[in-house]
Write an enzyme that holds these catalytic residues in place. Structure first.
Site, PDB file in Angstrom:
ATOM      1  N   GLY A  67       0.957  -1.103   0.090  1.00  0.00           N
ATOM      2  CA  GLY A  67      -0.002   0.004   0.030  1.00  0.00           C
ATOM      3  C   GLY A  67       0.968   1.150   0.262  1.00  0.00           C
ATOM      4  O   GLY A  67       1.621   1.483   0.743  1.00  0.00           O
ATOM      5  N   GLY A  68       0.467   2.096  -0.850  1.00  0.00           N
ATOM      6  CA  GLY A  68       1.398   3.487  -0.993  1.00  0.00           C
ATOM      7  C   GLY A  68       0.621   4.465  -0.771  1.00  0.00           C
ATOM      8  O   GLY A  68       0.654   5.546  -1.867  1.00  0.00           O
ATOM      9  N   GLY A 127       1.263   3.900   4.039  1.00  0.00           N
ATOM     10  CA  GLY A 127       2.300   3.155   3.386  1.00  0.00           C
ATOM     11  C   GLY A 127       3.766   3.896   3.022  1.00  0.00           C
ATOM     12  O   GLY A 127       4.700   3.481   3.472  1.00  0.00           O
ATOM     13  N   ARG A 150     -22.982  15.098  11.212  1.00  0.00           N
ATOM     14  CA  ARG A 150     -22.910  13.942  10.127  1.00  0.00           C
ATOM     15  C   ARG A 150     -23.921  12.996  10.291  1.00  0.00           C
ATOM     16  O   ARG A 150     -24.888  12.682   9.430  1.00  0.00           O
ATOM     17  CB  ARG A 150     -21.522  13.520   9.763  1.00  0.00           C
ATOM     18  CG  ARG A 150     -20.705  14.368   8.841  1.00  0.00           C
ATOM     19  CD  ARG A 150     -19.513  13.608   8.553  1.00  0.00           C
ATOM     20  NE  ARG A 150     -18.451  15.036   7.886  1.00  0.00           N
ATOM     21  CZ  ARG A 150     -17.229  14.322   7.691  1.00  0.00           C
ATOM     22  NH1 ARG A 150     -16.877  13.391   7.681  1.00  0.00           N
ATOM     23  NH2 ARG A 150     -16.571  15.462   7.064  1.00  0.00           N
ATOM     24  N   HIS A 177     -18.649   6.400   3.463  1.00  0.00           N
ATOM     25  CA  HIS A 177     -17.579   7.212   3.402  1.00  0.00           C
ATOM     26  C   HIS A 177     -16.220   6.703   3.971  1.00  0.00           C
ATOM     27  O   HIS A 177     -15.269   6.818   3.311  1.00  0.00           O
ATOM     28  CB  HIS A 177     -17.860   8.325   4.137  1.00  0.00           C
ATOM     29  CG  HIS A 177     -16.699   9.757   3.896  1.00  0.00           C
ATOM     30  ND1 HIS A 177     -16.483  10.077   2.734  1.00  0.00           N
ATOM     31  CD2 HIS A 177     -16.175  10.363   4.660  1.00  0.00           C
ATOM     32  CE1 HIS A 177     -15.502  11.066   2.980  1.00  0.00           C
ATOM     33  NE2 HIS A 177     -15.142  11.226   3.981  1.00  0.00           N
ATOM     34  N   GLU A 194      -5.804   3.576   7.236  1.00  0.00           N
ATOM     35  CA  GLU A 194      -7.438   3.353   7.367  1.00  0.00           C
ATOM     36  C   GLU A 194      -7.577   1.931   7.506  1.00  0.00           C
ATOM     37  O   GLU A 194      -8.553   1.484   7.997  1.00  0.00           O
ATOM     38  CB  GLU A 194      -7.851   3.928   6.041  1.00  0.00           C
ATOM     39  CG  GLU A 194      -9.615   4.174   6.407  1.00  0.00           C
ATOM     40  CD  GLU A 194     -10.600   4.650   5.208  1.00  0.00           C
ATOM     41  OE1 GLU A 194      -9.809   5.454   4.369  1.00  0.00           O
ATOM     42  OE2 GLU A 194     -11.704   4.158   4.960  1.00  0.00           O
ATOM     43  N   ARG A 206     -15.225   9.035  13.099  1.00  0.00           N
ATOM     44  CA  ARG A 206     -14.136   9.951  12.916  1.00  0.00           C
ATOM     45  C   ARG A 206     -14.672  11.347  12.858  1.00  0.00           C
ATOM     46  O   ARG A 206     -15.390  11.730  12.015  1.00  0.00           O
ATOM     47  CB  ARG A 206     -13.300   9.270  11.673  1.00  0.00           C
ATOM     48  CG  ARG A 206     -12.355  10.376  11.068  1.00  0.00           C
ATOM     49  CD  ARG A 206     -11.678   9.589   9.967  1.00  0.00           C
ATOM     50  NE  ARG A 206     -12.587   9.691   8.645  1.00  0.00           N
ATOM     51  CZ  ARG A 206     -12.465  10.933   7.799  1.00  0.00           C
ATOM     52  NH1 ARG A 206     -11.764  11.926   8.159  1.00  0.00           N
ATOM     53  NH2 ARG A 206     -13.184  10.660   6.864  1.00  0.00           N
ATOM     54  N   SER A 232      -8.302  11.836   9.633  1.00  0.00           N
ATOM     55  CA  SER A 232      -7.593  10.495   8.986  1.00  0.00           C
ATOM     56  C   SER A 232      -6.700  10.743   8.246  1.00  0.00           C
ATOM     57  O   SER A 232      -5.753   9.822   7.965  1.00  0.00           O
ATOM     58  CB  SER A 232      -8.895   9.696   8.274  1.00  0.00           C
ATOM     59  OG  SER A 232      -9.346  10.806   7.213  1.00  0.00           O
TER      60      SER A 232
HETATM   61  C1  LIG Z   1     -13.844  11.613  -0.961  1.00  0.00           C
HETATM   62  C2  LIG Z   1     -12.999  11.440   0.290  1.00  0.00           C
HETATM   63  C3  LIG Z   1     -12.470  12.501   0.917  1.00  0.00           C
HETATM   64  C4  LIG Z   1     -11.712  12.738   2.257  1.00  0.00           C
HETATM   65  N1  LIG Z   1     -11.464  13.753   2.855  1.00  0.00           N
HETATM   66  C5  LIG Z   1     -10.654  13.534   3.697  1.00  0.00           C
HETATM   67  C6  LIG Z   1     -10.183  14.938   4.469  1.00  0.00           C
HETATM   68  O1  LIG Z   1     -10.497  16.054   3.899  1.00  0.00           O
HETATM   69  N2  LIG Z   1      -9.497  14.724   5.636  1.00  0.00           N
HETATM   70  C7  LIG Z   1      -8.958  13.702   6.144  1.00  0.00           C
HETATM   71  O2  LIG Z   1      -8.377  13.494   7.068  1.00  0.00           O
HETATM   72  N3  LIG Z   1      -9.370  12.399   5.576  1.00  0.00           N
HETATM   73  C8  LIG Z   1     -10.255  12.451   4.541  1.00  0.00           C
HETATM   74  N4  LIG Z   1     -10.583  11.272   3.839  1.00  0.00           N
HETATM   75  C9  LIG Z   1     -10.052   9.995   4.395  1.00  0.00           C
HETATM   76  C10 LIG Z   1      -8.624   9.756   4.081  1.00  0.00           C
HETATM   77  O3  LIG Z   1      -8.393  10.119   2.576  1.00  0.00           O
HETATM   78  C11 LIG Z   1      -8.112   8.369   4.062  1.00  0.00           C
HETATM   79  O4  LIG Z   1      -8.732   7.561   5.028  1.00  0.00           O
HETATM   80  C12 LIG Z   1      -6.816   8.167   4.095  1.00  0.00           C
HETATM   81  O5  LIG Z   1      -6.249   9.083   2.869  1.00  0.00           O
HETATM   82  C13 LIG Z   1      -6.348   6.494   3.962  1.00  0.00           C
HETATM   83  O6  LIG Z   1      -4.950   6.555   3.663  1.00  0.00           O
HETATM   84  P1  LIG Z   1      -4.026   4.934   3.590  1.00  0.00           P
HETATM   85  O7  LIG Z   1      -2.728   5.315   3.434  1.00  0.00           O
HETATM   86  O8  LIG Z   1      -4.500   4.431   4.909  1.00  0.00           O
HETATM   87  O9  LIG Z   1      -4.930   4.292   2.496  1.00  0.00           O
HETATM   88  P2  LIG Z   1      -5.022   4.663   0.750  1.00  0.00           P
HETATM   89  O10 LIG Z   1      -4.496   6.037   0.442  1.00  0.00           O
HETATM   90  O11 LIG Z   1      -6.304   4.359   0.288  1.00  0.00           O
HETATM   91  O12 LIG Z   1      -3.871   3.743   0.193  1.00  0.00           O
HETATM   92  C14 LIG Z   1      -3.967   2.450   0.123  1.00  0.00           C
HETATM   93  C15 LIG Z   1      -2.966   1.862  -0.775  1.00  0.00           C
HETATM   94  O13 LIG Z   1      -2.841   0.474  -0.557  1.00  0.00           O
HETATM   95  C16 LIG Z   1      -2.909  -0.123  -2.026  1.00  0.00           C
HETATM   96  N5  LIG Z   1      -3.380  -1.637  -1.949  1.00  0.00           N
HETATM   97  C17 LIG Z   1      -4.866  -1.791  -1.369  1.00  0.00           C
HETATM   98  N6  LIG Z   1      -5.229  -3.045  -1.724  1.00  0.00           N
HETATM   99  C18 LIG Z   1      -4.081  -3.531  -2.274  1.00  0.00           C
HETATM  100  C19 LIG Z   1      -3.862  -5.009  -2.507  1.00  0.00           C
HETATM  101  N7  LIG Z   1      -4.570  -6.043  -2.236  1.00  0.00           N
HETATM  102  N8  LIG Z   1      -2.501  -5.339  -3.153  1.00  0.00           N
HETATM  103  C20 LIG Z   1      -1.658  -4.156  -3.568  1.00  0.00           C
HETATM  104  N9  LIG Z   1      -1.992  -2.889  -3.029  1.00  0.00           N
HETATM  105  C21 LIG Z   1      -3.157  -2.538  -2.415  1.00  0.00           C
HETATM  106  C22 LIG Z   1      -3.478   0.898  -3.046  1.00  0.00           C
HETATM  107  O14 LIG Z   1      -2.988   0.562  -4.344  1.00  0.00           O
HETATM  108  C23 LIG Z   1      -2.901   2.312  -1.977  1.00  0.00           C
HETATM  109  O15 LIG Z   1      -1.625   2.408  -2.770  1.00  0.00           O
HETATM  110  C24 LIG Z   1     -11.464  11.400   2.782  1.00  0.00           C
HETATM  111  C25 LIG Z   1     -11.773  10.127   2.228  1.00  0.00           C
HETATM  112  C26 LIG Z   1     -12.665  10.279   0.844  1.00  0.00           C
HETATM  113  C27 LIG Z   1     -13.093   9.056   0.319  1.00  0.00           C
END
Ligand SMILES: Cc1cc2nc3c(=O)[nH]c(=O)nc-3n(C[C@H](O)[C@H](O)[C@H](O)COP(=O)(O)OP(=O)(O)OC[C@H]3O[C@@H](n4cnc5c(N)ncnc54)[C@H](O)[C@@H]3O)c2cc1C
Ligand code: SF4
Ligand code: SF4
Ligand code: FES
EC number: 1.3.5.1
Lengths: 583, 252
Positions: free
Chosen positions: A9-10, A14, A284, A351, A375, A385, A390
């Site tokens: 995950g990037g 990640g 919300r 969401h 997440e 949340r 997040s």
């Molecule tokens: C529309 C929207 C608006 C948002 N706005 C806000 C905001 O304003 N403020 C805030 O704090 N939060 C906000 N959030 C929430 C926040 O964006 C996310 O919770 C956060 O970015 C998650 O980051 P992450 O690094 O955990 O995962 P992600 O950014 O989802 O990255 C997941 C990574 O895992 C990889 N991956 C997944 N499964 C696999 C697999 N099986 N094999 C290989 N790779 C895989 C993907 O390719 C990706 O690189 C929002 C969310 C949404 C949907």
């Protein structure tokens, strides 16, 4: 020998973990569905919380901490939240040095805005694309390490599962190249999952199409515990779409947007009528429940569909342009109507998932050698949340999981390294499974089945949860699981076969849907995002406990239990946004 | 025809692999308001049958965000490279022709390989050199909000490649790195710390395949879905490299 860490995950989490590992002298193999620069984190618009206290409001880290605990309805680890809130301003300074284009004040300082559930201005933002800018900064830094040879990227690779050694320690993974379809096993000293949220389990949501929770479900089936899976945040205002529900920021209501439907031929401003004190600006979960009630129970949605109006058309166009320009463009772009002239049509949408893989304070899962952050973990948000928390938890958790992965790699009781035979065996299992999927010749279409799964989950396991409906939903999801066996795969190609991979993801999604549904069924109270009319209040005595879901191989269902968590810092008090928060 | 039976007609160029011959298939999808190209492709996934009723495989393409922010879904729609998720059927003439953006190698059907764009970000030193992610007990330098606004505009670049596809000088046999990576070089030059590596970036752009390969045809700026003023920044880089060339001459 350098320690080798696999990061799956990037997104923000990640990449943050990757940087920390590189700085500690480790080597990273980074896996992602897409070029990491396209990860879902870039969808975040609103901002990231950190107490900077540059607006003369006497904001404090303690206030941020307390808002987060309170907003999460006292179900999140308080020591963990404290650590996160303390680190937040430091993280912002780091991002600033890396070149994030934060929006600035005339004086050249970082600007702050208001966000839900907090009285002080505490949200840093970069225009209306905060997540994109934060993700890019980390992507750039990781690229620098890639040039130095410390990072090897496996982009367009799908994580399939972890590999344990004979001592039951996670020592590697199996992944598949999404173009050549090669299935390969990899060794590692530690594995970190940072695979983001499970939005696609609900079919349509505000998240990216790659947020399918498949990886989380896979390790759950291999024994990783899931924490608080029933807590799914529903955002009240999204543009419903057949492909995706696109988020319409809370700022619309903040700037005077009114929510209404026709009743007896006349506009009915139901939020203003039901909640005279707060009107359209109720929190919300309250807004989502009211809209749901009007559409589903009272059947008053626009044209009988599940939609209500979010109306800005009474506000002068130039004011709207100044305050909401970028956001309104999304609506015009994707719907084709101009919200300055006609009311928008919106509906609540899935969401965010507060729940996820259970981790300890250092982001270790219950499987030694496997960690989780971002997440996909369950750590920082409890039952609900706060907006803009997040991006913070994703970045912060990476600063914890990365160094801990290195510590484990050096000092952990890792047991034996995987032998060539063990690697080959693990890869062969996954390859055989995949080949078997390609041979499936039943009558079901995987995408159609996914659509049905989404409909069920959206109808029964979102805003309002009713026990008998949850029972029904659980049985129906089990039927979908059964029908999965009768999928037919048309595409037999050995190159870039999206259909085959999707079928495998779908099975994982279905099993995770059972986890969410079962956990929701068992929690007989209302807390944060989890609401049951039958049990309308919070029941601290029985349920101030985290939900733990464990996979049962025999039934393919989760076993649910409850566990204590760290709430040593502030005592629980009723959460009531009708009045100002008291300490 | 009754409103509910309205169909959308697609002619899609398909290709089974990087070295296979392209062929076309036609599809019909039920019309509905606000339908876009990605949503139409998703409908084809659910029922992969051509217009003439022939069973086929689902069309392969790339997408993530469906909000015109990740850059993944770029393809050529009715002759113009653009983001498929933001291409509303109502704004397109039918039949709608979809082809891969052939400026890049085709992986399969509409999916392309844009790794060259990410590689170029390495060439132009596309990052700010920070000592580390740890705390340095110092604030980052302040920035003029006006400069920060320009930087914000450029940093919205989603590596989609529309500009690359539109540029007459970018193709698989040319070394030209193209408009997007050049604009990124300017982005990092604008940052108070990033500026320390400005010379390295400009030197890179003075090499073969750099600025000199731009014919100033202005196609890129019109193609950019984020309305990044690419040619303006390319012109600025030209001025910067001219100065740098002189400096390099005197330092020899
Ligand atoms: C529309 C929207 C608006 C948002 N706005 C806000 C905001 O304003 N403020 C805030 O704090 N939060 C906000 N959030 C929430 C926040 O964006 C996310 O919770 C956060 O970015 C998650 O980051 P992450 O690094 O955990 O995962 P992600 O950014 O989802 O990255 C997941 C990574 O895992 C990889 N991956 C997944 N499964 C696999 C697999 N099986 N094999 C290989 N790779 C895989 C993907 O390719 C990706 O690189 C929002 C969310 C949404 C949907
Ligand atoms: S100005 Fe013309 S030649 Fe130069 S990068 Fe843009 S499209 Fe290409
Ligand atoms: S400059 Fe514009 S067109 Fe080019 S890659 Fe970036 S966003 Fe796409
Ligand atoms: S899917 Fe992200 S830009 Fe279209």
């Amino acid at each position: 020998m350098k320690k080798k860490i696999i990061v799956v995950g990037g997104g923000l989490s990640g990449l943050m973990a990757t940087l920390k590992i590189c700085e500690a002298g480790g080597e990273v193999e980074l896996f992602s569905y897409c070029p990491v620069k396209r990860s879902h984190s870039l969808c975040a618009q609103g901002g990231m919380n950190a107490c900077m206290d540059t607006k003369g409001e006497n904001d404090s880290v303690h206030e941020h901490f307390d808002d987060t605990v309170y907003g999460g309805d006292f179900l999140a680890d308080q020591t963990a939240i404290k650590g996160m809130c303390e680190a937040a301003p430091k993280l912002i300074k780091m991002f600033d040095r890396m070149g994030v284009t934060f929006t600035r004040t005339p004086e050249g300082l970082l600007d702050l805005r208001n966000f839900g559930g907090q009285k002080n201005k505490r949200t840093l933002f970069s225009g209306s694309t905060t997540g994109q800018q934060l993700l890019y900064a980390l992507d750039e830094q990781v690229r620098a390490w890639e040039v130095k040879g410390a990072v090897k990227k496996y982009e367009f690779w799908e994580f399939i599962k972890i590999i344990k050694n004979k001592e039951n320690v996670c020592r590697g993974i199996v992944a598949q190249d999404m173009n050549s379809m090669e299935v390969r096993a990899f060794r590692a000293d530690t594995v970190i999952l940072a695979t983001g949220g499970p939005g696609m389990v609900f079919g349509r949501c505000t998240a990216s199409t790659i947020c399918n929770g498949s990886a989380v479900s896979a390790v759950y089936q291999q024994g990783a515990l899931i924490g608080n899976p029933e807590f799914i945040q529903i955002h009240p205002t999204a543009i419903p779409g057949s492909d995706k529900n696109r988020l319409m920021s809370e700022a619309c209501r903040g700037e005077g947007g009114r929510v209404w439907v026709y009743k007896d031929g006349k506009p009915w401003y139901f939020l203003e009528e039901m909640y005279p004190a707060y009107g359209n600006l109720v929190p919300r979960d309250v807004a989502s429940r009211a809209i749901y009630d009007v559409c589903v129970n009272q059947k008053l949605g626009i044209n009988g569909e599940n939609k209500v109006y979010l109306d800005l058309s009474h506000i002068p166009a130039d004011y709207l342009e100044r305050k909401l320009g970028g956001i309104l463009e999304i609506y015009t772009e994707f719907v084709g109507d101009d919200p300055r002239k006609v009311p928008m049509q919106i509906y609540p949408s899935v969401h965010y998932s507060m729940g996820g893989i259970w981790v300890d304070a250092k982001h270790n899962t219950n499987i030694p050698g496997l960690m989780a952050s971002g997440e996909c973990d369950y750590q920082y948000h409890g039952a609900n949340r706060l907006g803009a928390n997040s991006l913070l938890s994703a970045a912060y958790s990476g600063t914890v999981s990365g160094p801990e992965a290195m510590r484990w790699a050096k000092e952990g009781e890792k047991g034996s390294e995987l032998t060539d035979e063990e690697l080959a065996k693990a890869a062969k299992e996954c390859r055989d499974e995949y080949e078997a999927i390609l041979k499936m010749s039943g009558s079901e279409n995987a995408h159609e089945l996914h659509h049905e799964l989404g409909d069920l989950m959206n109808q029964y396991v979102t805003i309002e949860r009713v026990n008998k409906d949850l029972d029904y939903c659980f049985d129906e999801v089990k039927k979908i699981l059964k029908r999965w066996d009768n999928i037919g795969i048309v595409d037999k190609a050995g190159w870039a076969n999206q259909e085959g991979m999707f079928a495998r993801q779908l099975r994982n999604m279905i099993l995770y849907a059972l986890v969410v549904t079962k956990a929701a069924r068992m929690r007989d109270e209302s807390r944060g995002a989890h609401y049951k009319r039958e049990f309308p209040t919070r029941d601290d005595e029985r349920f101030m406990k985290i939900t733990i879901a464990e996979y049962d191989q025999a039934t393919e269902e989760p076993k649910i239990s409850y566990d204590d968590f760290d709430h040593s810092l502030v005592k629980p008090r009723p959460r009531n946004y009708a009045v100002a928060k008291k300490e | 025809m009754a409103e509910t039976k309205k169909k959308v007609h697609f002619i899609i160029e398909r290709q089974d692999g990087p070295n296979s011959q392209p062929y076309t298939e036609e599809f019909e999808v039920d019309y509905r308001p606000a339908l876009n190209v990605v949503a139409s492709l998703m409908e084809i996934q659910k029922n992969p049958v051509t217009k003439d009723g022939k069973k086929t495989t689902a069309v392969v393409w790339e997408c993530n965000c469906l909000e015109k922010v990740c850059g993944a879904c770029m393809m050529v729609i009715n002759g113009k490279a653009q983001q498929a998720c933001a291409a509303l059927i109502d704004h397109l003439e039918q039949p709608i022709r979809l082809t891969a953006a052939r400026t890049f190698p085709v992986v399969r059907d509409l999916m392309i390989d844009r790794s060259v764009m990410f590689e170029s970000l390495k060439k132009i030193h596309g990052w700010v050199d920070v000592d580390g992610t740890w705390e340095v007990h110092n604030d980052a330098p302040r920035q003029n909000p006006k400069t920060a606004t320009i930087a914000y505009e450029i940093s919205r670049c989603m590596t989609c490649g529309c500009c690359m596809d539109a540029c007459p000088n970018v193709n698989q046999s040319s070394e030209f790195i193209g408009p997007a990576p050049m604009a990124q070089a300017h982005l990092f030059n604008l940052h108070p710390i990033g500026e320390y590596q400005k010379e390295e970036r400009l030197d890179a752009l003075m090499e073969k395949g750099g600025l000199a390969s731009c014919g100033n045809s202005q196609n890129c700026v019109q193609a950019c879905p984020k309305e990044i003023k690419l040619t303006e920044y390319i012109a600025k880089l030209n001025r910067d490299t001219n100065k740098q060339a002189l400096r390099n001459l005197f330092n020899k």
